[in-house]
Design a protein around this motif. Structure first.
Motif, short mmCIF file in Angstrom:
data_model
loop_
_atom_site.label_atom_id
_atom_site.label_comp_id
_atom_site.label_asym_id
_atom_site.label_seq_id
_atom_site.Cartn_x
_atom_site.Cartn_y
_atom_site.Cartn_z
N CYS A 9 0.85 -1.18 0.00
CA CYS A 9 0.00 0.00 0.00
C CYS A 9 0.89 1.23 0.00
O CYS A 9 2.11 1.12 0.20
CB CYS A 9 -0.93 0.00 1.21
N GLU A 10 0.31 2.39 -0.22
CA GLU A 10 1.09 3.61 -0.23
C GLU A 10 1.39 4.11 1.18
O GLU A 10 2.47 4.61 1.46
CB GLU A 10 0.35 4.69 -1.03
N LEU A 23 0.79 3.15 5.44
CA LEU A 23 0.38 2.24 6.50
C LEU A 23 0.65 2.93 7.84
O LEU A 23 1.79 3.18 8.20
CB LEU A 23 1.17 0.93 6.40
N ARG A 37 -7.13 -4.69 1.95
CA ARG A 37 -7.88 -3.43 1.90
C ARG A 37 -9.34 -3.78 1.66
O ARG A 37 -9.82 -3.83 0.54
CB ARG A 37 -7.34 -2.52 0.79
N LEU A 51 1.39 -6.68 5.46
CA LEU A 51 1.10 -5.62 4.51
C LEU A 51 2.23 -4.60 4.60
O LEU A 51 2.62 -4.20 5.70
CB LEU A 51 -0.24 -4.97 4.83
N SER A 102 4.16 -0.94 3.28
CA SER A 102 4.23 0.36 2.62
C SER A 102 5.71 0.66 2.41
O SER A 102 6.57 -0.08 2.89
CB SER A 102 3.59 1.45 3.49
N VAL A 150 -4.99 1.90 6.45
CA VAL A 150 -4.39 1.66 5.14
C VAL A 150 -4.80 2.78 4.19
O VAL A 150 -5.98 2.97 3.90
CB VAL A 150 -4.84 0.30 4.57
N ASP A 151 -3.80 3.52 3.72
CA ASP A 151 -4.02 4.62 2.77
C ASP A 151 -5.08 5.60 3.26
O ASP A 151 -5.83 6.18 2.46
CB ASP A 151 -4.40 4.06 1.39
#
Length: 257
Positions: free
Chosen positions: A33-34, A36, A63, A77, A79, A92-93
């Motif tokens: 993800c971008e 976290l 997500r 997960l 980032s 998340v994001d």
């Protein structure tokens, strides 16, 4: 050699043991993800969930699409700055909640703490004893009147497609090829049945009766287990979590607490 096959050097669909590592690496690419952000300790009680605006849990989801859902997965997960760890709640994001969980262990939530539990194409990845233990825990954390929704590849659809030669296997092969998960699969019918057993870490493939069996073993009443259709169920917001690209091969089941 096709352009797509050239993108996967050394990929041999006829050698599942060799491909296991490559498939794991390929799958891990989606566990990113971008942003976290650690939020704090996990919610435990029903009140904890409500204070966070959470009503249910979606398993095998980095997500979740549900705005009031807690997404979970065994895989960390990542980032660019951070990787998730068990026992921590993350944002998340800036949009969804996530925590890293192992369904082979007791769930870290109180009895009757959530309204719904959802899992798409997860149960086939664990052995039956693990599945029964996880479903027992899922039933425990559901409040009375809550609902569990499961989806999984339907063994009956594969075997009927093989025996009747009704075009299902060829259509499903084309659908899988569109996902780009490796080069196009062989067109052989026997291969297309075998892949559902031998690839993706699958451990046990279910039909409707087999799902009823594990749900009853987990404590759900047989009369409270029902066969559903795609995006059709007792709670529209939960049924809407069904993703469209798996409809051709999927059996949908719900069980009431």
């Amino acid at each position: 050699m096709s352009k797509q096959s050239a993108s996967f050097p050394g990929w041999d669909w006829d050698d599942p043991d060799r491909l296991a590592g490559q498939l794991d690496d390929f799958s891990a690419q989606v566990a990113v993800c971008e942003k976290l952000e650690p939020v704090g300790a996990l919610p435990h009680s029903r009140q904890d969930f409500q204070e966070l605006g959470l009503t249910g849990i979606e398993f095998a989801a980095f997500r979740t699409a549900h705005p009031e859902g807690l997404g979970t997965d065994l895989t960390p997960l990542r980032s660019p700055e951070l990787s998730s760890e068990p026992g921590t709640l993350y944002r998340v994001d800036g949009e969804r909640s996530f925590t890293q969980l192992d369904i082979g262990r007791p769930l870290p939530f109180a009895d009757a703490s959530v309204d719904w539990v959802y899992a798409e194409h997860l149960i086939e990845h664990v052995t039956m004893p693990v599945a029964v233990g996880w479903l027992t825990e899922a039933r425990r954390v559901l409040r009375p009147g809550g609902v569990l929704r499961l989806t999984t590849p339907d063994l009956a659809r594969y075997l009927h497609g093989y025996a009747a030669d009704d075009g299902f296997l060829a259509r499903h092969r084309r659908r899988l090829s569109m996902l780009g998960f490796g080069p196009p699969m062989p067109q052989r019918k026997a291969f297309l049945v075998n892949q559902i057993f031998r690839y993706y870490g699958h451990q046990w493939i279910y039909d409707l009766d087999e799902l009823r069996h594990v749900l009853v073993r987990a404590g759900f009443a047989a009369e409270d287990v029902r066969h559903c259709a795609y995006r059709t169920g007792v709670r529209a917001d939960v049924a809407d979590l069904d993703t469209p690209f798996r409809t051709d091969e999927t059996v949908y089941v719900e069980a009431d607490r």
